[in-house]
Design a protein around this motif. Structure first.
Motif, PDB file in Angstrom:
ATOM      1  N   TYR A   1      -8.564  -4.785   9.898  1.00 48.73           N
ATOM      2  CA  TYR A   1      -9.629  -5.216   8.992  1.00 48.73           C
ATOM      3  C   TYR A   1      -9.335  -4.729   7.583  1.00 48.73           C
ATOM      4  CZ  TYR A   1     -11.797  -5.742  13.542  1.00 48.73           C
ATOM      5  OH  TYR A   1     -12.049  -6.102  14.839  1.00 48.73           O
ATOM      6  N   GLU A   2      -9.395  -5.658   6.634  1.00 46.94           N
ATOM      7  CA  GLU A   2      -9.191  -5.297   5.228  1.00 46.94           C
ATOM      8  C   GLU A   2     -10.477  -4.789   4.598  1.00 46.94           C
ATOM      9  OE1 GLU A   2      -5.607  -8.155   3.812  1.00 46.94           O
ATOM     10  OE2 GLU A   2      -7.511  -9.179   4.212  1.00 46.94           O
ATOM     11  N   ILE A   3     -11.620  -5.180   5.182  1.00 48.15           N
ATOM     12  CA  ILE A   3     -12.934  -4.728   4.723  1.00 48.15           C
ATOM     13  C   ILE A   3     -13.695  -4.224   5.932  1.00 48.15           C
ATOM     14  CG2 ILE A   3     -15.113  -5.441   3.659  1.00 48.15           C
ATOM     15  CD1 ILE A   3     -13.528  -7.743   2.334  1.00 48.15           C
ATOM     16  N   LYS A   4     -14.286  -3.045   5.804  1.00 47.68           N
ATOM     17  CA  LYS A   4     -15.044  -2.489   6.927  1.00 47.68           C
ATOM     18  C   LYS A   4     -16.160  -3.458   7.304  1.00 47.68           C
ATOM     19  CE  LYS A   4     -17.037   1.724   8.606  1.00 47.68           C
ATOM     20  NZ  LYS A   4     -16.335   2.927   8.907  1.00 47.68           N
TER      21      LYS A   4
ATOM     22  N   GLY B   1      -3.190  -1.661   3.106  1.00 45.07           N
ATOM     23  CA  GLY B   1      -4.544  -1.854   2.624  1.00 45.07           C
ATOM     24  C   GLY B   1      -5.596  -2.108   3.688  1.00 45.07           C
ATOM     25  N   PHE B   2      -5.239  -1.974   4.956  1.00 38.95           N
ATOM     26  CA  PHE B   2      -6.228  -2.145   6.016  1.00 38.95           C
ATOM     27  C   PHE B   2      -7.049  -0.866   6.150  1.00 38.95           C
ATOM     28  CE2 PHE B   2      -2.933  -5.212   7.193  1.00 38.95           C
ATOM     29  CZ  PHE B   2      -3.711  -6.355   7.383  1.00 38.95           C
ATOM     30  N   VAL B   3      -8.350  -1.025   6.400  1.00 37.44           N
ATOM     31  CA  VAL B   3      -9.225   0.141   6.497  1.00 37.44           C
ATOM     32  C   VAL B   3      -9.576   0.506   7.933  1.00 37.44           C
ATOM     33  CG1 VAL B   3     -10.208  -0.166   4.196  1.00 37.44           C
ATOM     34  CG2 VAL B   3     -11.309  -1.267   6.153  1.00 37.44           C
ATOM     35  N   GLU B   4      -9.430  -0.449   8.859  1.00 35.88           N
ATOM     36  CA  GLU B   4      -9.695  -0.202  10.271  1.00 35.88           C
ATOM     37  C   GLU B   4      -8.719  -1.007  11.102  1.00 35.88           C
ATOM     38  OE1 GLU B   4     -13.619  -0.660  11.920  1.00 35.88           O
ATOM     39  OE2 GLU B   4     -14.537  -0.131  10.007  1.00 35.88           O
TER      40      GLU B   4
ATOM     41  N   THR C   1      -2.402   1.288   6.998  1.00 29.20           N
ATOM     42  CA  THR C   1      -3.098   1.921   5.872  1.00 29.20           C
ATOM     43  C   THR C   1      -2.380   1.624   4.562  1.00 29.20           C
ATOM     44  OG1 THR C   1      -3.942   3.681   7.292  1.00 29.20           O
ATOM     45  CG2 THR C   1      -3.880   4.130   4.922  1.00 29.20           C
ATOM     46  N   GLU C   2      -1.051   1.719   4.565  1.00 26.39           N
ATOM     47  CA  GLU C   2      -0.267   1.421   3.365  1.00 26.39           C
ATOM     48  C   GLU C   2      -0.425  -0.030   2.927  1.00 26.39           C
ATOM     49  OE1 GLU C   2       3.809   2.543   3.962  1.00 26.39           O
ATOM     50  OE2 GLU C   2       3.275   4.618   4.415  1.00 26.39           O
TER      51      GLU C   2
END
Length: 98
Positions: A24-27, A58-61, A55-56
């Motif tokens: 996911y890019e946005i929570k 840009g994914f947050v989950e 994470t590198e």
């Protein structure tokens, strides 16, 4: 007397893992289906390296559903080039955008 142990640590070639999941890019946003190919010493290291790579990017989950080891090189793209990248030490992330 115990003979040779039968485990994954005795493979002749490198251990290339495939991890299947969703990131996911946005929570709370819509997830992106992923396949991640990478070379690692064991499955715990593979998961840790995959999460760091996500994470590198840009994914947050991430929800990692399955992990397995590839026993032969894939012949179809995009997995064939991702496998080659994994052999060269890269973490290859294949995105399946809708």
């Amino acid at each position: 007397m115990i003979g040779n142990p039968d485990n994954d640590n005795n493979l002749e070639g490198p251990m290339v893992f495939i991890i299947i999941g969703k990131a996911y890019e946005i929570k709370g946003g819509e997830g992106i289906d992923l396949h991640i190919l990478l070379s690692a010493a064991d499955d715990d290291s593979a998961v840790r390296e995959a999460l760091n790579a996500l994470t590198e990017e840009g994914f947050v989950e991430a929800d990692l559903d399955q992990i397995g080891m590839l026993t032969e090189a894939p012949v179809e793209e995009p997995h064939a080039s991702a496998y080659q990248g994994a052999l060269e030490g890269e973490v290859a992330i294949i995105r399946f955008d809708s």
